[in-house]
Every structure is written in structure tokens, then in C-alpha cells.
Write an enzyme that holds these catalytic residues in place. Structure first.
Site, PDB file in Angstrom:
ATOM      1  CD  GLN A 153     -98.888 -73.703 -11.156  1.00  0.00           C
ATOM      2  OE1 GLN A 153     -98.335 -73.516 -12.236  1.00  0.00           O
ATOM      3  NE2 GLN A 153    -100.204 -73.840 -11.052  1.00  0.00           N
ATOM      4  CG  LEU A 209    -104.754 -71.036   5.289  1.00  0.00           C
ATOM      5  CD1 LEU A 209    -103.268 -70.929   5.587  1.00  0.00           C
ATOM      6  CD2 LEU A 209    -105.045 -70.562   3.883  1.00  0.00           C
ATOM      7  CB  ALA A 267    -106.111 -71.477  -2.207  1.00  0.00           C
ATOM      8  CB  THR A 279    -109.972 -67.939  -8.689  1.00  0.00           C
ATOM      9  OG1 THR A 279    -110.284 -68.705  -9.862  1.00  0.00           O
ATOM     10  CG2 THR A 279    -111.143 -68.027  -7.726  1.00  0.00           C
ATOM     11  CE1 TYR A 333    -110.069 -72.618  -5.799  1.00  0.00           C
ATOM     12  CE2 TYR A 333    -110.900 -71.969  -7.958  1.00  0.00           C
ATOM     13  CZ  TYR A 333    -109.924 -71.909  -6.981  1.00  0.00           C
ATOM     14  OH  TYR A 333    -108.807 -71.127  -7.179  1.00  0.00           O
TER      15      TYR A 333
END
Length: 300
Positions: free
Chosen positions: A11, A39, A62, A103, A127
Site C-alpha cells: 500500500q 528480503l 515487510a 508498527t 509479527y
């Protein structure tokens, strides 16, 4: 100014690319993702990034499948920590600023008020733990690191809460939505504007240490932080006004909607430090919702 951003489909990446197209100056955004930049293969990142000339690197890629990460902790760790560290090391070798997107999940959600950058992280999920590990690795890798923590991201692109609500409302008259988790729904387009502003500041003032470190970047929540149920009602109100799908919202508790990964009950972030250091303040959370809903409906 040339910004290299990791990833091609996320996004924020797509929002940065869109903003660059309408910029009235020399801003350009280079998106680099798999297979050229992966990654999950940290050892190959240095050679991949060495081929690109840029002024700032933004790591927006991510592992974001929050629930799936509970069963794939190794993959999440590789992407969110080891991969992020390798990208930061490449920025350090090039002596250019590095921006890491992080985050609200680094916090446990138990605080009564908004979280500040000085609050101690205590992630509840794999996460969150891997994103926190990434923050620490990035800061150790380069003195020119900026960590931007955001939350509840949505946009016209990809998978997100707004698109899910509109899709479900096409076939259901009522939807159950959690009403005991609070935060600030934040448009990825607004985040892109903030990232660009921070990047410009870093390039213009390369030796100003006050510009580096951890900052919170979310929409402004106002006096009463919304819940997911409030957000859903805002979405349906905007959609209804545009002749789109809408549904009644049944407010439920987190306990009534169990998930493999625990979510923070309070994801509200205090963004004062960002405004003081970089002059960046994102709009109130309600403002962008109607525009994003309009675009999603127009795209079918």
C-alpha cells in the site's frame, strides 16, 4: 530527490509511486522488489542495492500476515529483521538516510492513553516481535536511521480493512466488528506524503541528529479515538452516500472474534515528536475515508 523504496505491491509503495507522478519538482520514486530485491535473501541485498543511485532508502517491504506469522516465525524474522538490517547496512555504506516503516504492534496495548516513543515496547505477537527486532537492528546498522511507526493502514490498493468491509457489505446486511480496540485509521497516501516530507528534511539537513530516531506517524485521532466498529460505520456512511454497498455494524468484543495473533487493545500513537522535529502532522482520521471509498467504488 530520488527515493528507493523496497517492495512493489504494498500500500505504501503504490502510494509513494502515485505521489511521485503528481509531484511538481524532481521527486522520483524507484520501487524495487522480488526477484531483484528479496528480503528473504538478506545476503543478496547489498549487491542489488549497489546498482541503484538514490538519495534516501525507504524500507516499506515487510512480512505483514499477522496471524500467519504465528506459524511462520522464522520467515517473519528473516524479512522483518534480517532483511531490514541488510537494507539499512546498504544505506550506511552509501552514507544516505534510511527510513524504516514500523508498527503499533510493538506495544502491548494496555496503556490508557496514547503511546509515546519513550514508552517501552512489549509486543504480543510474532509479527510485533519481529518488527521490534527490525527496529533495533536498523538503528544498530546506521546512525542515519528514522523509524516511522504507523497503524491501521488503508488505501485504494491491495488488501485492507476498507476494501474488506465494502466487499462483505455487497452480500451481507449486518457485519460483526470489534468495538474494544482503538486506534487511528491512517491512509497510506497520507503516510506517503509524510514519508516524502521526512525524506526531504533528512536530505536538506544531513547532520541534524534530532531528525533521526523513532517517530510515530498516524492520522490524528481527535479527542475520542475510534474503534474498528467506528471505522466500519464511517466507511459504510461514505459508501451509502455514494450509492455503494453498506451494512449495519454489530459491535462485538475481541473475545468474540478470536485470532491466532493477539492484537493491541490500544493502538493510539502520540505523534507530537514527529511534528516537532519534522513539521509533519497527518490529517484527522475521518477526512480521507470518503475519498478512498470513492476510489475503491470507482475501480469496481
Amino acid at each position: 530527490m530520488r527515493i528507493l523504496v523496497t517492495g512493489t505491491e504494498g500500500q505504501l509503495v503504490r502510494s509513494l509511486l502515485e505521489r511521485a507522478k503528481v509531484a511538481d519538482d524532481d521527486l522520483s520514486v524507484i520501487a524495487m522488489g522480488r526477484p531483484d530485491l528479496d528480503l528473504t535473501r538478506p545476503h543478496a541485498i547489498a549487491s542489488a542495492l549497489a546498482r541503484v543511485d538514490c538519495d534516501v532508502i525507504v524500507n516499506a517491504a515487510a512480512y505483514t500476515a499477522v496471524d500467519q506469522a504465528e506459524s511462520e516465525p522464522g520467515v517473519a524474522q528473516t524479512v522483518n529483521c534480517d532483511g531490514a538490517e541488510a537494507v539499512a547496512q546498504a544505506a550506511a555504506r552509501a552514507n544516505i538516510p534510511f527510513i524504516q516503516i514500523s508498527t503499533d504492534y510493538v506495544f502491548n496495548g494496555q496503556k490508557a492513553g496514547a503511546w509515546t516513543e519513550d514508552d517501552s515496547p512489549d509486543p504480543l505477537s510474532v509479527y510485533g516481535k519481529t518488527k521490534l527486532a527490525g527496529e533495533m537492528a536498523v538503528q544498530a546498522a546506521t546512525p542515519k536511521a528514522v523509524i516511522l511507526r504507523t497503524a491501521w493502514v488503508y488505501s485504494p490498493f491491495g488488501k485492507n480493512f476498507v476494501r474488506t468491509m465494502l466487499r462483505l457489505a455487497e452480500s451481507r446486511d449486518e457485519l460483526s466488528v470489534v468495538a474494544d480496540q482503538t486506534g487511528a485509521p491512517t491512509s497510506a497516501l497520507d503516510i506517503a506524503d509524510g514519508v516524502i516530507a521526512v525524506a526531504r528534511h533528512l536530505v536538506a539537513h544531513p547532520d541534524d541528529r534530532a531528525l533521526h530516531g523513532v517517530f510515530h506517524m498516524t492520522a490524528t485521532a481527535g479527542s475520542t479515538a475510534p474503534t474498528w466498529a467506528d471505522f466500519a460505520e464511517q466507511i459504510f456512511g461514505a459508501s451509502r452516500d455514494l450509492g455503494g454497498p453498506s451494512a449495519q455494524v454489530r459491535r462485538i468484543t475481541t473475545a468474540e472474534y478470536p485470532t491466532p495473533a493477539a492484537r493491541p487493545r490500544n493502538s493510539l500513537l502520540d505523534c507530537t515528536r514527529l511534528e516537532q522535529a519534522h513539521g509533519v502532522r497527518l490529517p484527522f482520521w475521518e477526512k480521507p475515508v470518503a475519498d478512498i471509498v470513492r476510489r475503491i467504488l470507482a475501480d469496481g
